[in-house]
Design a protein around this motif. Sequence first.
Motif, PDB file in Angstrom:
ATOM      1  N   VAL A 112       6.563  14.941  19.113  1.00 56.77           N
ATOM      2  CA  VAL A 112       6.836  15.581  20.406  1.00 56.77           C
ATOM      3  C   VAL A 112       7.102  17.070  20.223  1.00 56.77           C
ATOM      4  N   ASP A 121      -3.226  15.098  29.304  1.00 55.65           N
ATOM      5  CA  ASP A 121      -3.452  13.956  28.418  1.00 55.65           C
ATOM      6  C   ASP A 121      -3.733  14.391  26.983  1.00 55.65           C
ATOM      7  N   TYR A 169       8.308   6.316  19.586  1.00 59.23           N
ATOM      8  CA  TYR A 169       7.533   7.317  20.323  1.00 59.23           C
ATOM      9  C   TYR A 169       7.200   6.831  21.725  1.00 59.23           C
ATOM     10  N   PHE A 170       6.859   5.554  21.875  1.00 60.29           N
ATOM     11  CA  PHE A 170       6.482   5.052  23.191  1.00 60.29           C
ATOM     12  C   PHE A 170       7.651   5.100  24.171  1.00 60.29           C
ATOM     13  N   THR A 230       3.587   2.471  29.576  1.00 59.38           N
ATOM     14  CA  THR A 230       2.781   3.378  28.748  1.00 59.38           C
ATOM     15  C   THR A 230       1.357   2.884  28.488  1.00 59.38           C
ATOM     16  N   ARG A 242       9.711  10.611  29.221  1.00 57.58           N
ATOM     17  CA  ARG A 242       9.164  11.877  29.701  1.00 57.58           C
ATOM     18  C   ARG A 242       8.316  11.696  30.956  1.00 57.58           C
ATOM     19  N   LYS A 243       7.621  10.574  31.056  1.00 52.52           N
ATOM     20  CA  LYS A 243       6.703  10.363  32.166  1.00 52.52           C
ATOM     21  C   LYS A 243       7.402   9.837  33.424  1.00 52.52           C
ATOM     22  N   LEU A 298       7.841   8.668  25.232  1.00 53.84           N
ATOM     23  CA  LEU A 298       6.793   8.938  26.210  1.00 53.84           C
ATOM     24  C   LEU A 298       7.169   8.376  27.578  1.00 53.84           C
ATOM     25  N   ARG A 355      -2.004  16.593  25.279  1.00 52.07           N
ATOM     26  CA  ARG A 355      -0.712  16.587  24.578  1.00 52.07           C
ATOM     27  C   ARG A 355      -0.316  15.162  24.200  1.00 52.07           C
ATOM     28  N   ASP A 356      -0.470  14.220  25.139  1.00 51.95           N
ATOM     29  CA  ASP A 356      -0.120  12.831  24.844  1.00 51.95           C
ATOM     30  C   ASP A 356      -0.943  12.308  23.672  1.00 51.95           C
ATOM     31  N   GLU A 394       0.272  13.850  20.360  1.00 53.77           N
ATOM     32  CA  GLU A 394       1.540  13.235  19.975  1.00 53.77           C
ATOM     33  C   GLU A 394       1.311  11.838  19.410  1.00 53.77           C
ATOM     34  N   ARG A 395       0.485  11.064  20.082  1.00 51.78           N
ATOM     35  CA  ARG A 395       0.240   9.683  19.664  1.00 51.78           C
ATOM     36  C   ARG A 395      -0.379   9.637  18.275  1.00 51.78           C
TER      37      ARG A 395
END
Length: 314
Positions: free
Chosen positions: A304, A223, A239-240, A92, A246-247, A243, A225-226, A229-230
């Motif tokens: 999210v 990016d 959260y990480f 991440t 999802r990635k 992420l 959305r990311d 969210e962050r």
Amino acid sequence: MPTDVSTDATVLLRLDEADELAAAWVCALAERRGIRALLIKGPALHLHGLREERVSADVDVLVEPSRFEELCAAIAESGWTKRPSGFVGTLTTLHSNTYLRDGWPCDLDVHSFFPGFLADPAEVFDALWQRRWALSLAHRDCFGLDKVAGALVLGLHSLRGATIQPRHLDELEQLVRTPFTDGERDELGRLARETGCVATLESVLPRLGVDVEPSAAELASPDLRDWRERVTAGSHGSYFWMLALRKSPWRERPRILWRAVWPTRRDLLVARPETVDTLRGRTRARLARWGRGIRSAPAGVRAVWAHRRSVSPR
């Protein structure tokens, strides 16, 4: 009769001394290789009146993306060691490397791009390079950012930590109280559009008196959305992992999920160096980690869910 002096004497650097020397050194290293590098954050922010004077634990340098690996290799060859990263960090954190050196109380954070700028990283760097601002550190000329570019970087940096660190929230509040001329506000709007940070700074720019609309490309960037969210989730560990899941391709997700539930010995010691490195100590660390993960998971899930449709389709 002269007194012998040991050649092994150690000079202990204060953090402020180390910051200035490391910043000047990395700028000189880049210059010798013809690599463009900009100090971001650091003393320039104080000199521009954007935040209070403070001593940082690290020196942040933004490098032209095409020369990032070259500068990192030169730093490593000069005796600095890359900070170990845990498993989720390798998945991440793609924009920077952190370097340490024995006897130096500060880190070197080398960035290929800065999170929150959604335009192409090379274009962003070129735009910021046009706003470079000379300052003298350790009797050497270096390049930082001018007031306008520094304000954007500080806004993005503060937003990422404002939900969990009062210092970042305080710095954000100081930023929005900073006086800007009409000309500087116009330049803020133009640079924000050029670098793609209008949407990411949507809660900050209006408070600075900057009225500007994000481009279609910025709104369509995945990016964005990311980023949202962050900012909503803060820097909570759960959260990480969400992420990373999802990635990653489906075939990799069981392994990622298992590493989230049962981290390796190395991951434990990297994330929590204070862990007692015994079977009992590592077991306690894993159990404590489950507790932290359970407590932070709701914030990650809310972030999210809240931003699942926040990006316009391409």
